[in-house]
Design an enzyme around this catalytic site. Sequence first.
Site, mmCIF file in Angstrom:
data_model
loop_
_atom_site.group_PDB
_atom_site.id
_atom_site.type_symbol
_atom_site.label_atom_id
_atom_site.label_comp_id
_atom_site.label_asym_id
_atom_site.label_seq_id
_atom_site.Cartn_x
_atom_site.Cartn_y
_atom_site.Cartn_z
ATOM 1 N N SER A 98 0.751 -1.321 0.051
ATOM 2 C CA SER A 98 0.070 -0.005 0.012
ATOM 3 C C SER A 98 0.944 1.363 0.118
ATOM 4 O O SER A 98 0.378 2.201 -0.626
ATOM 5 C CB SER A 98 -0.777 0.009 1.134
ATOM 6 O OG SER A 98 -0.507 0.364 2.440
ATOM 7 N N HIS B 31 8.279 3.056 9.101
ATOM 8 C CA HIS B 31 8.047 2.135 10.406
ATOM 9 C C HIS B 31 6.940 2.797 10.888
ATOM 10 O O HIS B 31 6.649 4.004 11.272
ATOM 11 C CB HIS B 31 9.342 2.011 11.106
ATOM 12 C CG HIS B 31 8.974 1.139 12.344
ATOM 13 N ND1 HIS B 31 8.863 -0.161 11.967
ATOM 14 C CD2 HIS B 31 8.795 1.385 13.473
ATOM 15 C CE1 HIS B 31 8.964 -0.961 12.930
ATOM 16 N NE2 HIS B 31 8.686 0.137 14.047
HETATM 17 C C1 GAR Z 1 3.681 -0.647 6.842
HETATM 18 O O1 GAR Z 1 2.795 -0.315 7.879
HETATM 19 C C2 GAR Z 1 5.027 -0.215 7.054
HETATM 20 O O2 GAR Z 1 4.959 0.682 7.929
HETATM 21 C C3 GAR Z 1 5.520 -1.444 7.944
HETATM 22 O O3 GAR Z 1 5.122 -2.510 7.008
HETATM 23 C C4 GAR Z 1 3.891 -2.240 6.377
HETATM 24 C C5 GAR Z 1 3.679 -2.266 4.976
HETATM 25 O O4 GAR Z 1 2.626 -1.926 4.543
HETATM 26 N N1 GAR Z 1 6.876 -1.616 7.899
HETATM 27 C C6 GAR Z 1 7.629 -2.001 9.116
HETATM 28 O O5 GAR Z 1 7.097 -2.546 9.971
HETATM 29 C C7 GAR Z 1 9.162 -2.282 8.706
HETATM 30 N N2 GAR Z 1 9.868 -2.403 10.075
HETATM 31 P P1 GAR Z 1 2.191 -1.974 2.962
HETATM 32 O O6 GAR Z 1 2.968 -3.282 2.439
HETATM 33 O O7 GAR Z 1 0.996 -1.898 2.778
HETATM 34 O O8 GAR Z 1 3.062 -0.767 2.458
#
Ligand code: GAR
Length: 202
Positions: free
Chosen positions: A13, A109
């Site tokens: 996303s 993060h």
């Molecule tokens: C997001 O919330 C990002 O901040 C987190 O993973 C999710 C990915 O969502 N990242 C971490 O926790 C890194 N340590 P997405 O695939 O929908 O962008």
Amino acid sequence: MLKVGVLASGRGSNLQSIIDSIKAGVLKAEIKIVITDKAAAKALDRAEKYNIANSYINPKIYENKSDFEQAMIDLLEEHKVDLVVMAGFMRILSPYFVKHYRNRVMNIHPSLLPSFTGLHAQKQALDYGVKVAGCTVHFADEGMDTGPIILQATVPVMDDDTEETLSQRILEEEHRIYPKAIKLFSEGRLEVKDGKVLIINN
Ligand code: GAR
């Protein structure tokens, strides 16, 4: 124009928010390649949909982390990427990778760093009982969710929040500040001094 490479492990996303910002003409950048370490990562479908080059690199076929990372670096270099954007990429980069892209690799993060690094940051925040949560975009170093902070955004924590409701509230802010951080980079407005990010003409 800034050439971006995106590393993702899942839903994508945040990748979508960057694509949307480029499509809207707000962010003047081009995503040259999307790399995932998971065959089923939705990020690959998103890249496909917008005709962005994409590649799944299977970490298991490499003997060690360096070889896996070298495969990523080779692909990023092939696409002449200026900035590497980790968008839900759930791996810690080695000192070698970080050195190669020092202050040219960003991570997002879902917490107000330095609090609540690692997995389930939103649940960690709820369990702790903080009243304000949020997200952080930072230049990645070789630690887990560490490195000079570029932008942060806060959200309130409600008494009846669940991990899902808080994560959703934070995610909306992630989608707002990640394209903004990349835009600042593309405008040459991020300077790292003594381990801190200065935003020029802020
Ligand atoms: C997001 O919330 C990002 O901040 C987190 O993973 C999710 C990915 O969502 N990242 C971490 O926790 C890194 N340590 P997405 O695939 O929908 O962008």
